[in-house]
Design an enzyme around this catalytic site. Structure first.
Site, PDB file in Angstrom:
ATOM      1  N   CYS A   1       2.620  -2.667  -2.985  1.00  0.00           N
ATOM      2  CA  CYS A   1       2.590  -4.127  -3.139  1.00  0.00           C
ATOM      3  C   CYS A   1       3.743  -4.617  -4.025  1.00  0.00           C
ATOM      4  CB  CYS A   1       1.227  -4.506  -3.730  1.00  0.00           C
ATOM      5  SG  CYS A   1       1.117  -6.136  -4.448  1.00  0.00           S
TER       6      CYS A   1
ATOM      7  N   CYS B   1       2.756  -6.577  -7.129  1.00  0.00           N
ATOM      8  CA  CYS B   1       2.125  -5.637  -8.075  1.00  0.00           C
ATOM      9  C   CYS B   1       3.206  -4.900  -8.860  1.00  0.00           C
ATOM     10  CB  CYS B   1       1.258  -4.626  -7.337  1.00  0.00           C
ATOM     11  SG  CYS B   1      -0.097  -5.348  -6.393  1.00  0.00           S
TER      12      CYS B   1
END
Length: 98
Positions: free
Chosen positions: A23, A26
């Site tokens: 991600c 992230c």
């Protein structure tokens, strides 16, 4: 070793970052959370939970978007946010729940 449940049921606030290695947002949050952790001086814990490796916990807390950050204290959810956040935002949320 303490379990996830043990950690979030403590007297100290715990910011949990639900993330995945693949991600992008992230990955952007990783250095922010690392800096935050270093500046908290033991006032709160910051832990990361990989949603791919911890699917049961992710389901329990209905993690649909990552990153999602949840602040726990004594097992209760005090704050929840999906998406990125600044270190200043996170610090103020933690300070409000000391």
């Amino acid at each position: 070793m303490a379990t996830f449940s043990d950690i979030i049921h403590g007297d100290q606030p715990v910011l949990v970052d639900f993330y995945a290695d693949w991600c992008g947002p992230c990955q952007q949050m990783a250095p922010v959370l690392s800096e935050l952790k270093g500046e908290l001086n033991g006032q709160a814990q910051v832990i990361k939970v990989d949603v791919d490796k911890n699917q049961k916990v992710s389901q329990v807390y209905q993690i649909r978007t990552i990153p999602t950050m949840i602040l726990f204290k004594k097992g209760k959810i005090l704050w929840r946010h999906s998406g990125t956040a600044t270190k200043a935002q996170l610090k103020s949320v933690i300070a409000a729940h000391q």
